[in-house]
Design an enzyme around this catalytic site. Structure first.
Site: not given
Ligand code: FRU
Length: 492
Positions: A37-38, A54, A62, A98, A166-167, A305
């Site tokens: 993902n990200d 990710q 996931w 992330s 986060r992030d 998602w």
């Molecule tokens: C966004 C997210 C982020 C998180 C990550 C987890 O797509 O939910 O906020 O860090 O994916 O995989």
């Protein structure tokens, strides 16, 4: 190296062989194996672009997050490096979420990521603690900082959530100090983007609210990025659980941008508008990099998602990044253009035609295949036409369509017949500006995706497709009379 990272590196080396090159996108980054993902840590370091992502190598769904890693010199041809981070310490055993990357004055690359800590039950119910952690490396191997986490719940302002924090996206301020923007949930009012600062990149303090939702766009915001561009400032973030507003925000979870003023003394951003960053189906959590020649380039996760966990476990990979897109601000909109290096992938002289189509469908010799760069100029030929359509990834069983209805001013992507066997939404419409039925489009195809840039790139529609490779047709159709200019290339 931890056992968890060692295991991931061995696993990806062994299992990437099971994926033939033609089973992946050609110039969009996909996971080495398993799930992506990200985009994370998108950066330019030691003469190469680095993209982390990710990553869960063991399944195409996931799972406990790792950071995958790839490098490129042109952002189109990627080379995999060994997985960079695994969930292997007390503060990130539940996942390495992330984050971003910067180059330190001593030449090391520093990653900041979100560590997730908690029991399986806490993680699944969203009650695991999220903190910000560091790792240092040389562009290939990274060592987590012994002082992790460097930012935890004690740094949060009142009302902030330690479970949805986060992030982190870092950058360097003009005076050499460091800034970082992270997302946090404020239950009841939605997400806020919080600003942190540091003088040495190790010790961070809370510096205020960069932007707040106040229940305007979805709920929690994720994955912020913040940068100056063309005399203004841009905030990118991805909102969860959005309510559609007119033609904006139809994506469930989707990315928006805000343009506005940034007061450097107060470090306060005052947004003046917000729009969706992409009007297609698949785009989320983008990050940007500043290229050595000064271009601001954005790459997002080209997925949604709501539809990303519907495939069978037997798929060896899932998830891909968008095209790198050069950003600019024009007429109050964030404009995106395919990275100019893409033109170097054009095979041969291309197909260049000016034609008129009246209530019919045509295809052009030399313009077929699943990797293509097609520029179109569509105009009425006399009376205003009813509809113009482009079909691609097409044979007798499959097709994906893009159609423009000038009377409604809508451009629609429709992947109903692209090979999906699920009852999910396959269409999205964007309200586009045009000049009495005259419209310019640029369409980039790469095996399992289409990205459509409208006009000067003030709107983009991205969608992935899961169509068997033998569906290679491309055709143009008019309902009414249309004058069409086509400049198309297949891509290497
Ligand atoms: C966004 C997210 C982020 C998180 C990550 C987890 O797509 O939910 O906020 O860090 O994916 O995989």
């Amino acid at each position: 190296m931890s056992e968890a990272l060692d295991r991931a590196r061995e696993y990806e080396l062994l299992h990437e062989r099971e994926i033939a090159p033609e089973e992946r996108p050609a110039f969009h980054l996909s996971p080495r194996v398993g799930w992506m993902n990200d985009p994370n840590g998108f950066s330019y370091y030691k003469g190469q672009y680095h993209m982390f992502y990710q990553y869960y190598p063991y399944d195409s769904h996931w799972g406990p997050m790792h950071w995958g890693h790839a490098v490129s010199t042109d952002l189109l041809r990627w080379e995999y490096l060994p997985a960079a981070l695994a969930p292997d310490t007390d503060c990130d055993g539940g996942g390495v979420f992330s984050g971003s990357a910067v180059t330190l004055p001593d030449g090391r690359q520093m990653l900041m990521y979100t560590g997730v800590a908690g029991t399986k039950r806490e993680i699944e119910s969203g009650r695991a603690i999220q903190t910000q952690c560091l790792a240092f490396g040389d562009g290939r191997d990274y060592e987590k900082y012994a002082g992790n986490p460097v930012i935890d719940a004690s740094c949060l302002p009142e009302g902030g959530s330690p479970y949805d924090f986060r992030d982190p996206k870092m950058w360097r301020a003009p005076d050499g100090s460091w800034r970082m923007a992270a997302a946090d949930d404020f239950p009841g009012e939605g997400g806020r983007i919080l600003l942190f600062r540091s003088d040495d990149a190790l010790r961070w303090t809370y510096a205020g609210v960069l932007a707040e939702n106040s229940n305007r766009i979805g709920r929690m915001w994720e994955c912020p990025d913040f940068f100056p561009l063309d005399g203004t400032h841009v905030l990118l973030a991805s909102a969860q659980d959005m309510l559609p507003r007119g033609f904006e925000y139809h994506n469930g979870n989707g990315t928006f941008y805000m343009l506005g003023d940034f007061d450097p003394a107060a470090e306060r951003f005052t947004p003046s508008c917000d729009y969706a960053a992409d009007y297609g189906i698949d785009f989320y959590a983008p990050q940007t990099v500043l290229t050595p020649d000064g271009r601001r380039v954005m790459i997002g996760w080209m997925q949604n998602w709501d539809t990303c966990n519907l495939h069978t476990r037997t798929r060896p990979w899932f998830g891909q990044m968008s095209l790198p897109r050069e950003l600019s601000v024009k007429n109050g909109r964030l404009c995106q253009a395919p990275l100019r290096e893409l033109e170097q992938l054009r095979a041969g002289a291309g197909v260049h035609e000016r034609l008129a189509i009246e209530n019919g469908e045509i295809s052009l010799p030399g313009l077929t295949g699943r990797k293509a760069d097609i520029s179109l100029e569509i105009e009425p030929d006399g009376e205003l036409y009813h509809k113009f359509s482009l079909f691609f990834a097409k044979n007798s069983d499959y097709h994906t369509g893009l159609s423009f209805r000038p009377r409604e001013s809508t451009l629609k992507i429709d992947r109903k017949f692209s090979g999906s066997r699920r009852a999910i939404i396959h269409q999205r419409r964007a309200l586009v500006r045009h000049d009495a039925g005259a419209l310019r489009l640029r369409v980039i195809l790469d095996r399992f995706s289409a990205e459509i840039f409208v006009g000067n790139g003030e709107q983009v529609l991205s969608a992935t497709i899961d169509t068997p490779p033998e569906a290679e047709g491309i055709s143009f159709r008019a309902d009414g009379r249309v004058k069409l200019k086509v400049d198309g290339w297949t891509l290497a």
